[in-house]
Design a protein around this motif. Structure first.
Motif, PDB file in Angstrom:
ATOM      1  N   MET A   1      14.111 -23.266  19.095  1.00 43.31           N
ATOM      2  CA  MET A   1      15.390 -23.938  18.923  1.00 43.31           C
ATOM      3  C   MET A   1      15.480 -24.399  17.468  1.00 43.31           C
ATOM      4  O   MET A   1      14.575 -25.056  16.968  1.00 43.31           O
ATOM      5  N   GLU A  46      22.457 -27.090  17.837  1.00 43.64           N
ATOM      6  CA  GLU A  46      21.162 -26.523  18.189  1.00 43.64           C
ATOM      7  C   GLU A  46      21.390 -25.061  18.528  1.00 43.64           C
ATOM      8  O   GLU A  46      22.274 -24.725  19.323  1.00 43.64           O
ATOM      9  N   ASP A  48      19.659 -21.296  19.580  1.00 40.19           N
ATOM     10  CA  ASP A  48      18.504 -20.582  20.115  1.00 40.19           C
ATOM     11  C   ASP A  48      17.943 -19.643  19.056  1.00 40.19           C
ATOM     12  O   ASP A  48      18.672 -19.102  18.227  1.00 40.19           O
ATOM     13  N   GLY A  49      16.646 -19.429  19.110  1.00 43.99           N
ATOM     14  CA  GLY A  49      15.989 -18.502  18.206  1.00 43.99           C
ATOM     15  C   GLY A  49      15.151 -19.228  17.175  1.00 43.99           C
ATOM     16  O   GLY A  49      15.193 -20.453  17.047  1.00 43.99           O
ATOM     17  N   THR A  50      14.387 -18.485  16.434  1.00 44.42           N
ATOM     18  CA  THR A  50      13.499 -19.079  15.444  1.00 44.42           C
ATOM     19  C   THR A  50      13.704 -18.518  14.043  1.00 44.42           C
ATOM     20  O   THR A  50      13.050 -18.939  13.107  1.00 44.42           O
TER      21      THR A  50
END
Length: 80
Positions: A1, A46, A48-50
């Motif tokens: 996140m 926020e 999703d993912g990095t």
């Protein structure tokens, strides 16, 4: 996140009636010496993912399409 903050402000030279109203109200409340108040808006997101690079690209697209009126507003993106 990934957590990000987008700050949107009016470009220099664009009239800011809400900022002027805030400036006047602060004076009425006894806060002397306050000048050139500019108002803006902040979005905390926020995502999703990095991948920070992809997140930043997506945030720029979000700003250009919805979060900011790029004709009269600037934006900055801060990613934690």
């Amino acid at each position: 996140m990934i957590k990000a903050r987008v700050t949107v402000t009016l470009k220099n030279g664009v009239l800011d009636p809400q900022g002027k109203a805030i400036e006047g109200a602060l004076g009425s409340l006894g806060f002397e010496g306050v000048h050139q108040v500019r108002q803006g808006k902040v979005f905390d997101l926020e995502i999703d993912g990095t991948d920070k690079g992809q997140a930043e690209a997506n945030l720029k697209t979000m700003c250009d399409k919805l979060l900011a009126n790029t004709v009269i507003e600037n934006y900055t993106i801060a990613i934690d």
